[in-house]
Design an enzyme around this catalytic site. Structure first.
Site, PDB file in Angstrom:
ATOM      1  N   GLU A 144     163.284 177.834   2.849  1.00 20.63           N
ATOM      2  CA  GLU A 144     164.560 177.889   2.121  1.00 20.63           C
ATOM      3  C   GLU A 144     165.705 178.467   2.966  1.00 20.63           C
ATOM      4  OE1 GLU A 144     161.665 178.546   0.686  1.00 20.63           O
ATOM      5  OE2 GLU A 144     161.601 177.088  -0.944  1.00 20.63           O
ATOM      6  N   HIS A 183     158.538 182.095 -11.804  1.00 18.79           N
ATOM      7  CA  HIS A 183     159.015 180.710 -11.794  1.00 18.79           C
ATOM      8  C   HIS A 183     159.867 180.366 -13.011  1.00 18.79           C
ATOM      9  CE1 HIS A 183     156.501 180.022  -8.395  1.00 18.79           C
ATOM     10  NE2 HIS A 183     156.638 178.709  -8.422  1.00 18.79           N
TER      11      HIS A 183
END
Lengths: 314, 319
Positions: free
Chosen positions: B55, B124
């Site tokens: 990322e 998440h």
């Protein structure tokens, strides 16, 4: 290289040295604020073409000059003046000039390696044969960005020259206490990126190694890793007087001084002592004028506080 | 809604060859949520690039490319992973233009998906949208319908400033008409009145717009008329329509999916107190997520996320 090339590169090194000494003086007089990291001892020179990009970390004064930045806007930026290269908003650690394709000093260690992959990707996408020269210190090779960026550059075959200026210390910590390998270039092996090492105190050696590396990249073979062995005479940043290095160690490196070492080489090329002396005099004048320009320039007006936050009007 | 977003990118990429898409599985696989479906086939691997699971360098490469003339749309698979790219988003994308005195532009979109409700457990399922809205230099957009998602994504891609574009993970299958006009855009930084009403002002955005609309339909049966304002972007924050509405209703409820502490409700309520103090008839209510990491078990998860009944209760409390 011609005699003129020698003179020009020598002058660049002298100007960098004088600018850094002047910055040190102005910092001590509190005319320069913030964090400041001097380049003295590391006056390595790049062999780039105008279409090539340069990006570096916060020890960026020398690289700005090597990219062709006029000492005046550089010095004005140091003093926080509106005539500075970033209008006084960046300071010592964030010099840049888009017209020189000098994409900045960046002060989050390792983060600009990721930016370098993007600069190179954009060039590749646009069909330019530009190469991105990305300078960083040995300390940056321990952060995640280093590994993510080398991996992406290798997978995407990006035209990036990763130049590790190994000055043997990350802040105050010696390389061997922070890195599992002390030859930083060994880390490039893990990404199948070819590498080389050179003596960073020897201008011609740096020149030769970087020319070779850039030619490799320009031929479309993807990234290259160059480790430049160098040394900073001063501390990590201003005010660093910590006893992590011995006086003998510093002295020993100073006997290999890149400027002093180059003088006999120039003489062999037929350059006279007078010519060398006149370069010193000229350079001193250039730096003196830059300081005067910076001192006489105004600080940014208060309206500047709210400019350039966004490109589009809010 | 995923098709609306894909259409937005497709149309923009047809218009401008400098637009590129990058991210994990965005290429031949069409994206984890199918949002980049069809782009790889049409525009090829150079413009629609799969990346490693990295990322930091996904956003970092996108920032560098944006500085050097491309207009990247980077997909970060989930907002929870955006924390791994936080440095690039807040220290670089948001500051590149200002810190270098306006020399560099960063026309970048970081698309990501936020929100709970899918039993993905604590790491998440977060809705930390407000964190990204803290930084001057960044724009933060979060649409609530397919039509607006398309028009706002197109505007974000055309923006010369970096935009953090938040899609709610449970809304990809939402259906709705979208405009066929490739030049239909919605301006970033304009709130929208989703429902007219005279009794209470609800300020909300993203998924919680539909939750609030359902609550409003229930309340209508009891004769309570709720006005709903969809912020659509969290920075710039357009509160003028909120103030206007509040001056009429004198009561407000702020509904967000994220946590209450230091949340969007904190900011909006304060601004209403500052601007409309004399119009206040009741303390402002905030509906937000319970202050816990979201659990996996479905009933527990539901109990933590704001539901229609919570909005109804809050509206009744301010009346």
């Amino acid at each position: 290289m011609t005699k003129e090339d020698y003179l020009e590169l020598y002058k660049q090194m002298v100007i960098i040295r004088l600018i850094e000494e002047k910055c040190e003086e102005l910092y001590q007089k509190s005319k320069i604020g913030g964090f400041m990291h001097l380049y003295i001892g590391q006056e390595a020179i790049s062999a780039r073409k105008p279409q090539d990009n340069v990006i570096t970390a916060y020890r960026d004064h020398g690289i700005a000059i090597a990219c062709g930045m006029d000492p005046k806007p550089l010095m004005a930026e140091m003093l926080g003046k509106v005539t500075g290269c970033c209008k006084g908003k960046g300071g010592s650690m964030h010099l840049a000039d888009i017209n020189l394709r000098f994409w900045g000093g960046h002060a989050i260690v390792g983060a600009h390696l990721a930016l370098a992959t993007g600069l190179a990707w954009a060039d590749k996408q646009k069909g330019s044969d530009g190469v991105t020269l990305c300078f960083f210190g040995d300390g940056a090779s321990n952060i995640g960005y280093f590994h993510e960026s080398l991996n992406l550059a290798a997978v995407w075959k990006l035209p990036v020259l990763f130049i590790c200026e190994n000055n043997h210390y990350g802040m105050w910590t010696p390389v061997e206490d922070a890195s599992a390998v002390t030859d930083i270039r060994k880390k490039a092996l893990g990404y199948d990126i070819p590498s080389d090492v050179c003596d960073g105190m020897d201008l011609l050696a740096v020149r030769k190694a970087s020319e070779k590396a850039i030619a490799h990249i320009r031929s479309g073979k993807g990234p290259f890793f160059l480790e430049v062995m160098t040394y900073r005479y001063r501390g990590h940043s201003m005010g660093d007087q910590r006893p992590y290095r011995t006086a003998d160690e510093i002295k020993e490196w100073q006997t290999k001084d890149p400027i002093g070492k180059f003088e006999p080489v120039m003489m062999k090329k037929g350059i006279t002592k007078e010519q060398i002396e006149s370069i010193h005099a000229e350079s001193a004048k250039v730096v003196e004028e830059a300081v005067r320009f910076a001192e006489e320039s105004p600080f940014p007006p208060m309206e500047e506080l709210y400019t350039d936050i966004y490109v589009e009007n809010q | 809604m995923s098709k609306a977003l894909a259409q937005a990118m497709y149309e923009e990429m047809e218009r401008d060859p400098n637009i590129v898409v990058l991210g994990e599985e965005v290429g031949a696989q069409g994206g984890t949520y199918g949002v980049t479906a069809g782009l790889f086939e049409k525009f090829g691997k150079d413009r629609v690039r799969d990346t490693p699971i990295s990322e930091g360098v996904i956003v970092g490469a996108a920032v560098g490319a944006a500085m050097n003339g491309l207009r990247p749309v980077a997909e970060i698979m989930g907002i929870n992973f955006a924390f791994l790219a936080m440095d690039q988003i807040v220290n670089h994308a948001a500051k590149i233009h200002s810190m270098f005195g306006g020399q560099f532009k960063c026309p970048l979109v970081v698309r990501t998906t936020s929100g709970g409700g899918k039993q993905l457990a604590a790491t998440h399922s977060q809705t930390p949208d407000v964190i990204f809205a803290h930084f001057p230099g960044l724009k933060v957009v979060a649409p609530s319908t397919p039509a607006e998602a398309k028009a706002l994504l197109k505007a974000s891609i055309r923006s010369d400033d970096p935009v953090f574009f938040i899609e709610h993970s449970t809304m990809y299958s939402e259906r709705g008409e979208v405009s066929d006009d490739p030049n239909f855009l919605l301006p970033i930084g304009k709130s929208d009145i989703k429902r007219k009403g005279k009794d209470v002002t609800i300020v909300t955005y993203s998924k919680m717009v539909s939750v609030s609309l359902k609550a409003a339909a229930e309340l209508e049966k009891e004769g309570i008329e709720v006005e709903i304002i969809d912020l659509r972007s969290l920075r710039p924050l357009d509160l003028d329509p909120v103030f206007e509405s509040f001056k009429k209703t004198n009561r407000a409820v702020i509904v967000e999916e994220g946590w209450k502490t230091f949340g969007i409700g904190s900011e909006v309520a304060t601004r209403i107190y500052e601007e409309c103090f004399d119009y206040l008839d009741a303390p402002i209510e905030r509906v937000a997520q319970k202050e816990v990491p979201l659990p996996y078990s479905a009933e527990l998860e539901r109990a933590a996320i704001p539901q229609v009944k919570d909005v109804i209760a809050a509206v009744k409390k301010v009346l």
